[in-house]
Design a protein around this motif. Structure first.
Motif, short mmCIF file in Angstrom:
data_model
loop_
_atom_site.label_atom_id
_atom_site.label_comp_id
_atom_site.label_asym_id
_atom_site.label_seq_id
_atom_site.Cartn_x
_atom_site.Cartn_y
_atom_site.Cartn_z
N ALA A 63 61.87 141.79 -36.71
CA ALA A 63 61.41 141.39 -35.37
C ALA A 63 62.18 142.12 -34.27
O ALA A 63 61.62 142.48 -33.24
N SER A 64 63.49 142.38 -34.51
CA SER A 64 64.29 143.05 -33.47
C SER A 64 63.84 144.50 -33.28
O SER A 64 64.10 145.11 -32.26
N MET A 65 63.15 145.04 -34.29
CA MET A 65 62.60 146.41 -34.16
C MET A 65 61.19 146.38 -33.60
O MET A 65 60.51 147.40 -33.53
N GLY A 66 60.73 145.18 -33.20
CA GLY A 66 59.42 145.05 -32.57
C GLY A 66 58.26 145.03 -33.55
O GLY A 66 57.12 145.28 -33.18
N ARG A 67 58.54 144.70 -34.81
CA ARG A 67 57.49 144.66 -35.83
C ARG A 67 57.32 143.24 -36.37
O ARG A 67 58.24 142.43 -36.29
N GLY A 68 56.15 143.02 -36.94
CA GLY A 68 55.91 141.73 -37.60
C GLY A 68 55.80 140.59 -36.60
O GLY A 68 55.90 140.79 -35.39
N GLU A 69 55.61 139.41 -37.12
CA GLU A 69 55.55 138.21 -36.29
C GLU A 69 56.97 137.85 -35.86
O GLU A 69 57.90 137.95 -36.65
N THR A 70 57.13 137.39 -34.63
CA THR A 70 58.43 136.88 -34.22
C THR A 70 58.64 135.52 -34.90
O THR A 70 57.82 134.62 -34.72
N PRO A 71 59.69 135.37 -35.70
CA PRO A 71 59.89 134.07 -36.36
C PRO A 71 60.19 132.98 -35.33
O PRO A 71 60.65 133.28 -34.22
N SER A 116 73.48 126.87 -23.59
CA SER A 116 73.46 128.26 -23.09
C SER A 116 72.32 128.99 -23.77
O SER A 116 71.93 128.66 -24.90
N SER A 117 71.78 129.99 -23.08
CA SER A 117 70.72 130.81 -23.65
C SER A 117 70.93 132.25 -23.21
O SER A 117 71.61 132.50 -22.21
N GLU A 118 70.36 133.18 -23.96
CA GLU A 118 70.39 134.59 -23.56
C GLU A 118 69.03 134.95 -22.99
O GLU A 118 68.00 134.55 -23.53
N GLU A 119 69.04 135.69 -21.89
CA GLU A 119 67.82 135.84 -21.09
C GLU A 119 66.87 136.92 -21.61
O GLU A 119 67.28 138.02 -21.96
N LEU A 120 65.61 136.52 -21.62
CA LEU A 120 64.52 137.48 -21.87
C LEU A 120 63.95 137.83 -20.49
O LEU A 120 63.25 137.02 -19.87
N PRO A 121 64.25 139.04 -19.97
CA PRO A 121 63.76 139.38 -18.63
C PRO A 121 62.23 139.46 -18.62
O PRO A 121 61.61 139.87 -19.60
N GLU A 122 61.65 139.06 -17.48
CA GLU A 122 60.18 139.05 -17.34
C GLU A 122 59.57 140.41 -17.71
O GLU A 122 58.54 140.49 -18.37
N ALA A 123 60.25 141.49 -17.29
CA ALA A 123 59.72 142.84 -17.53
C ALA A 123 59.58 143.14 -19.02
O ALA A 123 58.65 143.81 -19.44
N GLU A 124 60.51 142.62 -19.82
CA GLU A 124 60.47 142.87 -21.27
C GLU A 124 59.59 141.85 -22.01
O GLU A 124 59.12 142.12 -23.10
N ALA A 125 59.42 140.69 -21.40
CA ALA A 125 58.77 139.57 -22.10
C ALA A 125 57.31 139.84 -22.43
O ALA A 125 56.81 139.41 -23.46
N LYS A 126 56.61 140.56 -21.53
CA LYS A 126 55.18 140.82 -21.71
C LYS A 126 54.43 139.52 -22.05
O LYS A 126 53.63 139.46 -22.98
N VAL A 138 63.10 138.40 -30.40
CA VAL A 138 64.39 138.77 -31.00
C VAL A 138 64.87 140.04 -30.32
O VAL A 138 64.16 141.04 -30.27
N GLY A 139 66.08 139.98 -29.78
CA GLY A 139 66.64 141.12 -29.07
C GLY A 139 67.24 142.15 -30.02
O GLY A 139 67.23 141.97 -31.24
N PRO A 140 67.80 143.23 -29.48
CA PRO A 140 68.33 144.32 -30.31
C PRO A 140 69.51 143.91 -31.19
O PRO A 140 69.83 144.60 -32.14
#
Length: 271
Positions: free
Chosen positions: A52-60, A205-215, A221-223
């Motif tokens: 998922a971090s490589m942008g493939r498959g379903e995001t778990p 606490s959470s780590e942010e998914l910026p709107e621009a990347e979220a689509k 899953v981040g890098p």
């Protein structure tokens, strides 16, 4: 009966997958990680989140339990040094600071989800009368136990515990560094609501998914194989499970390879 894993084949496939990922050959890396999953369906190595971090498959919807347990069992002994010294992780002290600045507390009963070695418990010990901690990693819980911070400790997965728990409700629930291992937040938020007294606080606490990347996605899953969540999704899910937002502050959660990991410290009150 669980079938025995072929450890040699697993290690070979995993090492090959990591090497291919590092070399930037995404297609071949994904294929190798799929081999890893075929050998080890419980996914102790976190192949699904790597895909998922490589942008493939379903995001778990969450990181596999076996992966999170293995990860923290392996790092328990060096956990605090790595977090504080290498990653600049100070979220527990930020939680304490915000509670004091907002004049919130003291608290009778606190539940520390994903307590690890007890960093948040240590930061809040004098603000809470009775503290319960839980973590999926037995090694982490053993270290927390040695510190004698908590009245009660459990080895359990967060969502399962919240679902099954029939103890008295809590006045404060904390979840520092739990969301990066969860995608969908409904089970966590609903479980927290079910285990809080009315007016009780839920802090995480959470780590942010910026709107621009979220689509348009609520989480991904981040890098670094950690889940990122959009602020809008968090606010929406909190409201849907009966919480009112006290505050959502922008913070740097930790340093990752020399770069800050922007995120939020969220305080919500159960209506």
């Amino acid at each position: 009966m669980a079938k025995k894993i072929d450890e040699d084949a697993l290690a070979e496939a995993y090492d090959r997958a990591l090497a291919l990922e590092k070399a930037g050959d995404v297609d071949a890396a994904v294929k190798a990680y799929e081999e890893v999953l075929a050998i080890d369906p419980e996914d102790h190595g976190g192949a699904a989140v790597r895909i998922a971090s490589m942008g493939r498959g379903e995001t778990p919807t969450k990181a596999p339990d076996a992966y999170v347990e293995t990860l923290f069992d392996q790092h328990a002994e060096v956990f605090e040094d790595v977090l504080a010294e290498q990653l600049g992780y100070h979220v527990p002290m930020m939680v304490r600071q915000r509670l004091q600045e907002l004049n919130l507390g003291p608290f009778k009963r606190m539940l520390d989800l994903g307590c690890g070695t007890g960093l948040t418990g240590g930061a809040l010990r004098d603000l809470c009368e009775d503290m319960t901690g839980l973590d999926i990693s037995e090694n982490m819980v053993e270290i927390a136990h040695e510190k004698e911070l908590y009245e009660t400790l459990f080895v359990a997965e967060v969502e399962d515990f919240l679902d099954d728990n029939d103890e008295d409700p809590f006045d404060l629930i904390t979840a520092t560094d739990v969301l990066p291992y969860l995608g969908a937040l409904e089970p966590l938020f609903f479980g927290a609501a079910e285990n809080l007294n009315p007016g009780g606080l839920f802090i995480f606490s959470s780590e942010e998914l910026p709107e621009a990347e979220a689509k348009g996605q609520p989480y991904m899953v981040g890098p670094h194989q950690r889940f990122l969540h959009s602020a809008a999704y968090i606010s929406d899910r909190l409201a849907a499970t009966g919480f009112e937002l006290v505050e959502m502050r922008e913070i740097n959660v930790r340093m990752q390879e020399g770069h800050p990991s922007p995120g939020h410290l969220v305080i919500a009150r159960l209506g």
